[in-house]
Design a protein around this motif. Structure first.
Motif, PDB file in Angstrom:
ATOM      1  N   THR A  88      -4.496  -9.727  13.188  1.00  0.00           N
ATOM      2  CA  THR A  88      -5.550 -10.278  14.048  1.00  0.00           C
ATOM      3  C   THR A  88      -6.787 -10.682  13.251  1.00  0.00           C
ATOM      4  O   THR A  88      -7.430 -11.670  13.577  1.00  0.00           O
ATOM      5  CB  THR A  88      -5.949  -9.283  15.161  1.00  0.00           C
ATOM      6  OG1 THR A  88      -6.354  -8.054  14.569  1.00  0.00           O
ATOM      7  CG2 THR A  88      -4.796  -9.031  16.108  1.00  0.00           C
ATOM      8  N   THR A  89      -7.121  -9.919  12.203  1.00  0.00           N
ATOM      9  CA  THR A  89      -8.296 -10.252  11.385  1.00  0.00           C
ATOM     10  C   THR A  89      -7.929 -10.976  10.097  1.00  0.00           C
ATOM     11  O   THR A  89      -8.802 -11.495   9.417  1.00  0.00           O
ATOM     12  CB  THR A  89      -9.088  -8.981  11.017  1.00  0.00           C
ATOM     13  OG1 THR A  89      -8.266  -8.131  10.210  1.00  0.00           O
ATOM     14  CG2 THR A  89      -9.567  -8.250  12.262  1.00  0.00           C
ATOM     15  N   ASN A  90      -6.628 -10.977   9.741  1.00  0.00           N
ATOM     16  CA  ASN A  90      -6.141 -11.564   8.487  1.00  0.00           C
ATOM     17  C   ASN A  90      -6.809 -10.898   7.277  1.00  0.00           C
ATOM     18  O   ASN A  90      -7.180 -11.560   6.314  1.00  0.00           O
ATOM     19  CB  ASN A  90      -6.361 -13.082   8.478  1.00  0.00           C
ATOM     20  CG  ASN A  90      -5.576 -13.768   7.381  1.00  0.00           C
ATOM     21  OD1 ASN A  90      -4.489 -13.336   7.008  1.00  0.00           O
ATOM     22  ND2 ASN A  90      -6.135 -14.843   6.855  1.00  0.00           N
ATOM     23  N   GLU A  91      -6.963  -9.551   7.351  1.00  0.00           N
ATOM     24  CA  GLU A  91      -7.611  -8.801   6.277  1.00  0.00           C
ATOM     25  C   GLU A  91      -6.807  -7.575   5.892  1.00  0.00           C
ATOM     26  O   GLU A  91      -6.153  -6.952   6.737  1.00  0.00           O
ATOM     27  CB  GLU A  91      -9.019  -8.354   6.702  1.00  0.00           C
ATOM     28  CG  GLU A  91      -9.977  -9.490   6.883  1.00  0.00           C
ATOM     29  CD  GLU A  91     -11.369  -9.034   7.280  1.00  0.00           C
ATOM     30  OE1 GLU A  91     -12.262  -9.891   7.300  1.00  0.00           O
ATOM     31  OE2 GLU A  91     -11.572  -7.851   7.587  1.00  0.00           O
ATOM     32  N   TRP A  92      -6.881  -7.227   4.602  1.00  0.00           N
ATOM     33  CA  TRP A  92      -6.255  -6.015   4.062  1.00  0.00           C
ATOM     34  C   TRP A  92      -7.278  -4.901   4.042  1.00  0.00           C
ATOM     35  O   TRP A  92      -8.467  -5.121   3.811  1.00  0.00           O
ATOM     36  CB  TRP A  92      -5.780  -6.258   2.639  1.00  0.00           C
ATOM     37  CG  TRP A  92      -4.570  -7.131   2.526  1.00  0.00           C
ATOM     38  CD1 TRP A  92      -4.580  -8.475   2.240  1.00  0.00           C
ATOM     39  CD2 TRP A  92      -3.222  -6.734   2.697  1.00  0.00           C
ATOM     40  NE1 TRP A  92      -3.280  -8.929   2.216  1.00  0.00           N
ATOM     41  CE2 TRP A  92      -2.433  -7.888   2.488  1.00  0.00           C
ATOM     42  CE3 TRP A  92      -2.600  -5.536   2.996  1.00  0.00           C
ATOM     43  CZ2 TRP A  92      -1.041  -7.850   2.568  1.00  0.00           C
ATOM     44  CZ3 TRP A  92      -1.216  -5.513   3.073  1.00  0.00           C
ATOM     45  CH2 TRP A  92      -0.464  -6.665   2.864  1.00  0.00           C
ATOM     46  N   THR A  93      -6.780  -3.666   4.242  1.00  0.00           N
ATOM     47  CA  THR A  93      -7.610  -2.469   4.131  1.00  0.00           C
ATOM     48  C   THR A  93      -6.913  -1.498   3.185  1.00  0.00           C
ATOM     49  O   THR A  93      -5.727  -1.166   3.387  1.00  0.00           O
ATOM     50  CB  THR A  93      -7.806  -1.779   5.498  1.00  0.00           C
ATOM     51  OG1 THR A  93      -8.328  -2.720   6.419  1.00  0.00           O
ATOM     52  CG2 THR A  93      -8.741  -0.587   5.380  1.00  0.00           C
ATOM     53  N   TRP A  94      -7.613  -1.045   2.167  1.00  0.00           N
ATOM     54  CA  TRP A  94      -7.101  -0.017   1.258  1.00  0.00           C
ATOM     55  C   TRP A  94      -7.256   1.317   1.981  1.00  0.00           C
ATOM     56  O   TRP A  94      -8.360   1.749   2.291  1.00  0.00           O
ATOM     57  CB  TRP A  94      -7.897  -0.050  -0.038  1.00  0.00           C
ATOM     58  CG  TRP A  94      -7.633   1.054  -0.991  1.00  0.00           C
ATOM     59  CD1 TRP A  94      -6.444   1.664  -1.266  1.00  0.00           C
ATOM     60  CD2 TRP A  94      -8.596   1.676  -1.839  1.00  0.00           C
ATOM     61  NE1 TRP A  94      -6.609   2.618  -2.222  1.00  0.00           N
ATOM     62  CE2 TRP A  94      -7.922   2.651  -2.591  1.00  0.00           C
ATOM     63  CE3 TRP A  94      -9.958   1.509  -2.027  1.00  0.00           C
ATOM     64  CZ2 TRP A  94      -8.569   3.463  -3.508  1.00  0.00           C
ATOM     65  CZ3 TRP A  94     -10.598   2.305  -2.952  1.00  0.00           C
ATOM     66  CH2 TRP A  94      -9.898   3.260  -3.690  1.00  0.00           C
ATOM     67  N   MET A  95      -6.129   1.987   2.274  1.00  0.00           N
ATOM     68  CA  MET A  95      -6.145   3.175   3.126  1.00  0.00           C
ATOM     69  C   MET A  95      -6.127   4.500   2.356  1.00  0.00           C
ATOM     70  O   MET A  95      -6.717   5.466   2.812  1.00  0.00           O
ATOM     71  CB  MET A  95      -4.971   3.136   4.105  1.00  0.00           C
ATOM     72  CG  MET A  95      -4.989   1.933   5.033  1.00  0.00           C
ATOM     73  SD  MET A  95      -6.487   1.785   6.013  1.00  0.00           S
ATOM     74  CE  MET A  95      -6.267   3.127   7.154  1.00  0.00           C
ATOM     75  N   SER A  96      -5.404   4.577   1.245  1.00  0.00           N
ATOM     76  CA  SER A  96      -5.375   5.835   0.484  1.00  0.00           C
ATOM     77  C   SER A  96      -4.761   5.615  -0.879  1.00  0.00           C
ATOM     78  O   SER A  96      -4.109   4.609  -1.138  1.00  0.00           O
ATOM     79  CB  SER A  96      -4.597   6.924   1.232  1.00  0.00           C
ATOM     80  OG  SER A  96      -3.228   6.640   1.204  1.00  0.00           O
ATOM     81  N   THR A  97      -4.960   6.611  -1.758  1.00  0.00           N
ATOM     82  CA  THR A  97      -4.328   6.618  -3.078  1.00  0.00           C
ATOM     83  C   THR A  97      -3.466   7.840  -3.198  1.00  0.00           C
ATOM     84  O   THR A  97      -3.587   8.783  -2.477  1.00  0.00           O
ATOM     85  CB  THR A  97      -5.363   6.638  -4.210  1.00  0.00           C
ATOM     86  OG1 THR A  97      -6.238   7.725  -4.015  1.00  0.00           O
ATOM     87  CG2 THR A  97      -6.129   5.361  -4.248  1.00  0.00           C
TER      88      THR A  97
END
Length: 97
Positions: A88-97
């Motif tokens: 919906t936003t066409n964006e990536w989110t870095w969630m965890s390492t």
């Protein structure tokens, strides 16, 4: 248990866990399309149009109930990272390492 039986049992278990995706179901939407490109992490947990998971070979991929694409791991310098892509936003989110 005999070694051959152990091997056969492990082989059967590994085949039972194998999941194959359907061909022709994926479309490149966002991020660098270059082989082995570096990730742009941004801020943990914050989506951005600049974020990208980078090139990855063999990650675990799934889609949640909200149609977000999740990627974990794979063979890359950033092994063990988890990313979320929002269609919906066409964006990536870095969630965890």
């Amino acid at each position: 248990m005999y070694p051959l039986k152990q091997f056969f049992l492990l082989f059967l278990l590994s085949q039972a866990c194998n999941v194959n995706g359907q061909q022709g179901e994926w479309t490149w939407m966002s991020g660098d399309s270059t082989y082995d490109s570096p990730a742009v992490f941004g801020t943990l947990g914050v989506s951005s149009p600049l974020n990208t998971p980078g090139g990855t070979y063999g990650p675990y991929i799934w889609i949640d109930d909200s149609s977000n694409l999740w990627i974990y791991g794979g063979l890359t310098y950033a092994q063990g990272t988890m990313w979320k892509y929002s269609i919906t936003t066409n964006e990536w989110t870095w969630m965890s390492t």
